[in-house]
Design an enzyme around this catalytic site. Structure first.
Site, short mmCIF file in Angstrom:
data_model
loop_
_atom_site.label_atom_id
_atom_site.label_comp_id
_atom_site.label_asym_id
_atom_site.label_seq_id
_atom_site.Cartn_x
_atom_site.Cartn_y
_atom_site.Cartn_z
N ASP A 1 0.87 -1.18 0.00
CA ASP A 1 0.00 0.00 0.00
C ASP A 1 0.90 1.23 0.00
O ASP A 1 2.14 1.13 -0.17
CB ASP A 1 -1.02 -0.05 1.16
CG ASP A 1 -0.40 0.22 2.53
OD1 ASP A 1 0.85 0.40 2.61
OD2 ASP A 1 -1.15 0.27 3.52
N HIS A 2 0.31 2.41 0.21
CA HIS A 2 1.09 3.65 0.18
C HIS A 2 2.16 3.68 1.27
O HIS A 2 3.19 4.32 1.12
CB HIS A 2 0.15 4.85 0.33
CG HIS A 2 -0.77 4.74 1.51
ND1 HIS A 2 -1.83 3.85 1.54
CD2 HIS A 2 -0.78 5.37 2.71
CE1 HIS A 2 -2.45 3.95 2.70
NE2 HIS A 2 -1.83 4.86 3.43
N CYS B 1 3.11 -3.02 4.02
CA CYS B 1 2.23 -1.90 4.37
C CYS B 1 2.99 -1.06 5.38
O CYS B 1 4.21 -1.21 5.53
CB CYS B 1 0.87 -2.38 4.87
SG CYS B 1 0.87 -3.26 6.45
N GLY B 2 2.32 -0.17 6.09
CA GLY B 2 3.04 0.71 7.01
C GLY B 2 3.76 -0.08 8.10
O GLY B 2 4.93 0.15 8.39
N THR B 3 3.02 -1.00 8.72
CA THR B 3 3.60 -1.81 9.79
C THR B 3 3.92 -3.24 9.39
O THR B 3 4.66 -3.92 10.10
CB THR B 3 2.59 -1.90 10.96
OG1 THR B 3 1.39 -2.48 10.44
CG2 THR B 3 2.31 -0.54 11.56
N GLY C 1 -1.31 -5.21 9.03
CA GLY C 1 -2.60 -5.34 8.33
C GLY C 1 -2.51 -6.23 7.11
O GLY C 1 -3.36 -7.10 6.88
N HIS D 1 11.46 -22.98 9.13
CA HIS D 1 10.57 -23.74 10.01
C HIS D 1 9.10 -23.69 9.57
O HIS D 1 8.37 -24.65 9.81
CB HIS D 1 10.65 -23.19 11.45
CG HIS D 1 11.92 -23.59 12.15
ND1 HIS D 1 12.09 -23.44 13.51
CD2 HIS D 1 13.06 -24.15 11.68
CE1 HIS D 1 13.29 -23.88 13.85
NE2 HIS D 1 13.90 -24.30 12.75
N HIS E 1 9.29 -30.08 11.20
CA HIS E 1 8.62 -28.84 10.82
C HIS E 1 7.52 -29.11 9.78
O HIS E 1 6.51 -28.41 9.74
CB HIS E 1 9.64 -27.82 10.30
CG HIS E 1 10.70 -27.54 11.32
ND1 HIS E 1 10.41 -26.91 12.51
CD2 HIS E 1 12.02 -27.86 11.36
CE1 HIS E 1 11.52 -26.83 13.23
NE2 HIS E 1 12.51 -27.40 12.56
C1 RB5 Z 1 -2.07 2.84 6.36
O1 RB5 Z 1 -2.09 4.11 6.92
C2 RB5 Z 1 -1.67 1.81 7.40
O2 RB5 Z 1 -2.70 1.61 8.30
C3 RB5 Z 1 -1.27 0.52 6.73
O3 RB5 Z 1 -0.21 0.74 5.88
C4 RB5 Z 1 -0.80 -0.60 7.64
O4 RB5 Z 1 0.17 -0.15 8.53
C5 RB5 Z 1 -1.85 -1.37 8.31
O5 RB5 Z 1 -1.58 -2.34 9.03
#
Ligand code: RB5
Length: 149
Positions: free
Chosen positions: A8-9, A65-67, A70, A98, A133
């Site tokens: 994503d962005h 994604c950002g983290t 998600g 594993h 495993h």
């Molecule tokens: C987008 O702002 C953010 O929520 C997404 O990239 C991600 O981190 C979600 O888990």
């Protein structure tokens, strides 16, 4: 190998590093987007890469994604996908060795480009260990069989 990439962005910047790592290892890749900074929804890109892996268009996938959270949650809703959210080299290695992960998820706002490249390389260079495993991964398959309708 051919690697499917989706983000994503929040993953746009790290995607460049991921592509560099893949090509430095001599692998091919297909980029399923997104391609710009505008806000998009990470499940849409998880879906594109999961379908590509499950249909054999690509051998493995890398989602960002950002983290990384998600997009990994979304990916693990697909039967047959084992997506590992990884934040260091050891986790990247273990996800392959594993867990026989077929996708890793990275956080574009968590990992810097140097670390991301190291994680991608570990994931792609490490083979599944099999043995005990495999028994455990087979149990995951059985859980899927019981619970995915
Ligand atoms: C987008 O702002 C953010 O929520 C997404 O990239 C991600 O981190 C979600 O888990």
């Amino acid at each position: 190998m051919k690697i499917g990439i989706g983000c994503d962005h929040g993953g746009i910047v790290l995607k460049g590093a991921v592509i560099e790592a893949i090509t430095e290892l001599g692998h091919d890749y297909y980029d399923y987007g997104t391609f710009g900074e505008e806000s998009v929804d990470y499940p849409d890109y998880a879906e594109k890469v999961c379908h590509a892996v499950l249909q054999g268009e690509v051998d493995k996938g890398i989602l960002i994604c950002g983290t990384g959270i998600g997009i990994s949650i979304a990916a693990n809703k697909f039967k047959g996908i084992r997506c590992a959210h990884v934040t260091d080299e050891f986790q990247a290695q273990m996800s392959a060795e594993h867990n026989d992960a077929n996708i890793i998820a990275l956080g574009g706002r968590v990992s810097d480009v140097v670390l991301a490249k190291k994680m991608v390389k570990k994931f792609l260079e490490t083979n599944f260990a099999g043995g005990r495993h495999k028994n455990r991964v087979d149990k995951i398959f059985r859980i899927e069989e019981k619970n995915f309708h």
